[in-house]
Design an enzyme around this catalytic site. Structure first.
Site, PDB file in Angstrom:
ATOM      1  N   CYS A 192      50.114   7.099  11.821  1.00 17.08           N
ATOM      2  CA  CYS A 192      49.934   7.100  10.119  1.00 17.08           C
ATOM      3  C   CYS A 192      50.312   6.149   9.307  1.00 17.08           C
ATOM      4  O   CYS A 192      49.605   6.667   8.018  1.00 17.08           O
ATOM      5  CB  CYS A 192      51.290   8.319  10.343  1.00 17.08           C
ATOM      6  SG  CYS A 192      53.139   7.531  11.070  1.00 17.08           S
ATOM      7  N   HIS A 219      57.541   8.822   8.901  1.00 16.31           N
ATOM      8  CA  HIS A 219      56.879   9.063   8.483  1.00 16.31           C
ATOM      9  C   HIS A 219      55.623   8.565   7.069  1.00 16.31           C
ATOM     10  O   HIS A 219      56.208   7.672   6.886  1.00 16.31           O
ATOM     11  CB  HIS A 219      55.755  10.759   8.382  1.00 16.31           C
ATOM     12  CG  HIS A 219      54.958  11.163   8.108  1.00 16.31           C
ATOM     13  ND1 HIS A 219      53.290  10.329   8.743  1.00 16.31           N
ATOM     14  CD2 HIS A 219      53.477  12.112   7.971  1.00 16.31           C
ATOM     15  CE1 HIS A 219      52.637  11.071   9.024  1.00 16.31           C
ATOM     16  NE2 HIS A 219      52.644  12.186   8.360  1.00 16.31           N
ATOM     17  N   ASP A 236      47.805  14.137   2.844  1.00 23.64           N
ATOM     18  CA  ASP A 236      48.432  13.739   3.558  1.00 23.64           C
ATOM     19  C   ASP A 236      46.877  13.303   4.779  1.00 23.64           C
ATOM     20  O   ASP A 236      46.469  14.383   5.655  1.00 23.64           O
ATOM     21  CB  ASP A 236      49.366  14.781   4.717  1.00 23.64           C
ATOM     22  CG  ASP A 236      49.932  13.242   6.206  1.00 23.64           C
ATOM     23  OD1 ASP A 236      48.499  12.703   7.023  1.00 23.64           O
ATOM     24  OD2 ASP A 236      51.606  14.138   6.697  1.00 23.64           O
TER      25      ASP A 236
END
Length: 705
Positions: A192, A219, A236
């Site tokens: 990520c 994250h 995202d």
């Protein structure tokens, strides 16, 4: 100790307020009072358990301030732009807006749509790494801990290097965790951190005001300011999810504490955007106190803005104030994401890793869906025009006694020509074709008009196909025509001869109903493009590029693969979309309302099975009609134990009840093929046909010579 005279005074003092008492005689809201009291207790607890002072918390944030400044580098921005198929994404953005009826979008709308297509493209082009494949043989590897970075790795911020041993040949493979997005443009892999780092650079390189978002519970993602929405929007890249800030708290089950946004113009605490359980979050914010957080964020922001003009500072301050009001307002709102919208668990990373982090949905939900489906207008007049043009083609062939096999041949020739047209730039499509094809012009004239295309004869007798109208009209219709011609060729190959008796369903699809309003019992929401399984598997570079090129080839014919799963997708004429009802296996419905008070008799309809999962195919259903807008319903057709033998199989049904003119039609699906193995209902398309001919008004969609 301060006098609160207006909103600005209240805003400046909000961090110092303390609940002293509540006057019951004034009937204060007890729930609100309890919330205030709980917040006060949580803030008091912070002072007891906080472990970091202002300098320590500030040092946590400062590296990310330096990181986002890399996104402002013209060299990095130019390198990022060169890797993006801009023409392709612009075309997809225009078509996505056209599907909403916005044929002449504003710049803000177009920028917003392009950003979403950039997100979807990035999901396809970047790959997730669980454990990298062996550099030598490409087989699986096992983590062996950390190693010392090499100078070539530290050059691009790869100070952390993971080591993996091959299960087959015992070769050690290095996986440096690069922090420089310039290097990530080359490697195009990571977790990520790498995904968000590289994607945020892409956003900045195309001029979007962008933030890198750090979640202290491990994250990272992106926010961009959407001028179309007038606010910051969550994106995202790992999940290809946008504008769903509650994804982590509700979908993944994360226990958030601090969510901090970093950009070239400052640092913001945006935790409130990502929660509707602020008191729970506040109880977990025990690293330091709220005044320390506020002071650190303010100090770093002032440093970022120290060289800004007074006008720029004023604009940013107004935006900051508006955002603060928005975040506080959202905390108290009854957000639909906590009721009708089902948010998925984490999709990126292998399942074992996601389970170890407790980031899977409690009910194993892996989709973004809603049980509160809004009513939308079908932008599908072009689909009807295409089918009418093909009906005209077949009628001319019958009139001129063209043999069935010859019709199949010329249809295939024309389709191949359109494939070449599809691969050219959408802004100025122009393809040189064999002069022989001009002999087919009388047969395909109407189909060319439906595509906003025309033939031009240039010097030396050169024949070209080029645009005859706005590019978006061609982009919208081309995939429909390619699918329709493929269906036509397959249907022609199944019949013995082409004559007057053949000019009916399923060959002739005239009098198709279009431009109605659609609503359904539920639907999937736009959520990514490529299956997460592909992006969660570690592949060697060669294998990944091979699969990526296959996906690109597929997208030549299906340019909007698996983005559209909404109810209107059932009427868009495309194979590369479908309507999916996440809870429809034991009952779901879709309703079609004719436009402008029109009414017609339903003569027949078609249902086409979707691309996969035959267990989700409809098996039993009832078709109903209403003459009074939906107050009273009459059964028009009823089917049971229906089976779709193939994927994309189109089946035609004549309506059993005749003579009833309706203004609303409803399909009630009672069961799918295998209720035991799925909760879902899905289908590729529904086409409705009337006995009378519906008019196709002249519009700017139509080219008039």
């Amino acid at each position: 100790g301060s006098v609160i005279s207006d909103d600005s005074d209240l805003l400046s003092s909000s961090g110092k307020l303390k609940l002293v008492s509540i006057d019951d005689e004034k009937h204060a809201d007890e729930e609100f009072a309890r919330m205030l009291q709980a917040e006060e207790e949580a803030l008091m607890l912070q002072h007891v358990v906080a472990t970091e002072q202002s300098e320590q918390f500030e040092e946590r944030l400062r590296p990310y301030v330096d990181k986002v400044l890399l996104y402002e580098d013209p060299v990095r921005q130019e390198a990022a732009q060169k890797t993006v198929p801009v023409d392709e994404l612009e075309e997809k953005a225009l078509v996505s807006l056209a599907k909403e009826g916005r044929f002449k979008p504003t710049k803000a709308e177009l920028d917003h749509a392009f950003l979403l297509q950039l997100l979807f493209w990035f999901k396809q082009s970047f790959r997730w790494v669980n454990a990298p494949p062996c550099d030598l043989c490409g087989n699986t590897t096992v983590n062996q801990g950390m190693g010392a970075p090499l100078p070539s790795e530290t050059k691009y911020g790869g100070t952390r290097v993971e080591l993996y041993r091959c299960d087959s040949c015992s070769t050690t493979t290095r996986f440096p965790r690069y922090n420089d997005p310039l290097k990530l443009l080359e490697t195009r892999r990571g977790r990520c951190g790498e995904w968000a780092n590289c994607f945020t650079l892409y956003c900045r390189s195309f001029g979007y005001e962008s933030r890198l978002i750090l979640d202290f519970t491990d994250h990272v993602w992106t926010e961009c300011y959407s001028r179309a929405l007038g606010r910051w929007m969550h994106l995202d890249p790992c999940e290809a999810v946008y504008d769903k800030p509650l994804l982590y708290e509700k979908g993944w089950g994360k226990k958030l504490n601090y969510v901090i946004a970093f950009s070239n113009d400052g640092v913001r605490d945006v935790t409130k955007r990502y929660t509707r359980k602020w008191l729970e979050v506040l109880s977990r914010r025990n690293i330091t106190t709220e005044p320390v957080v506020s002071a650190a964020v303010t100090k770093l922001t002032n440093e970022c803005r120290r060289n800004f003009t007074s006008l720029a500072l004023s604009v940013l301050q107004d935006r900051d104030n508006n955002e603060s009001e928005e975040l506080d307002r959202d905390l108290l709102s009854q957000d639909e994401d906590y009721s009708s919208v089902s948010l998925p668990g984490r999709q990126s990373g292998d399942k074992e890793w996601r389970l170890s982090r407790s980031e899977t949905a409690p009910d194993s939900n892996d989709s973004l869906s809603t049980s509160s489906c809004p009513t939308r207008t079908c932008i599908d007049k072009h689909v009807t025009r295409v089918h009418n043009a093909i009906a005209r083609l077949l009628s001319l062939c019958v009139e001129n006694s063209v043999p069935r096999y010859r019709v199949s041949e010329i249809s295939n020739i024309f389709r191949k020509m359109l494939v070449d047209v599809r691969s050219s730039s959408h802004k100025a499509r122009r393809v040189v074709v064999n002069p022989f094809i001009m002999l087919l012009f009388p047969y395909f004239d109407e189909l060319l008009r439906a595509l906003s295309l025309k033939f031009e004869i240039g010097g030396y007798g050169r024949v070209e196909v080029c645009l005859a109208g706005e590019p978006v009209f061609t982009s919208l219709s081309l995939p429909v025509v390619l699918d329709a011609l493929e269906d036509l060729i397959n249907s022609l190959n199944k019949i013995n001869s082409l004559d007057g008796d053949s000019l009916s369903l399923p060959l002739i699809k005239s009098n198709r109903i279009h431009s109605g309003m659609v609503v359904a019992s539920g639907e999937e929401l736009p959520f990514g493009i490529v299956s997460s399984d592909l992006c969660s598997v570690d592949l060697c570079v060669e294998t990944f590029l091979y699969i990526y090129l296959i996906c690109k080839w597929i997208c030549l014919f299906f340019p909007f693969c698996w983005v559209y799963l909404q109810a209107t997708s059932a009427f868009d004429g495309l194979r590369a979309s479908k309507w999916e009802e996440p809870n429809g296996s034991k009952g779901g419905w879709i309703l079609y309302r004719l436009k402008d008070g029109m009414a017609c008799e339903l003569a027949a309809y078609e249902i086409t099975s979707a691309n996969d999962a035959p267990e989700r195919d409809p098996m039993d259903w009832v078709v109903e009609g209403s003459t009074d807008g939906g107050s009273n319903w009459y059964i028009l057709d009823k089917r049971a134990s229906q089976v779709f033998e193939d994927r994309f199989q189109c089946r035609s049904f004549e309506v059993q009840r005749q003579g009833l003119c309706c203004n609303v039609f409803r399909f009630r699906f009672l069961a799918v093929k295998d209720i035991q193995s799925t909760s879902r209902l899905q289908l590729c398309s529904i086409n409705l046909y009337t006995r009378g001919q519906l008019s196709l008004e002249l519009s700017d969609f139509e080219v008039i010579d």
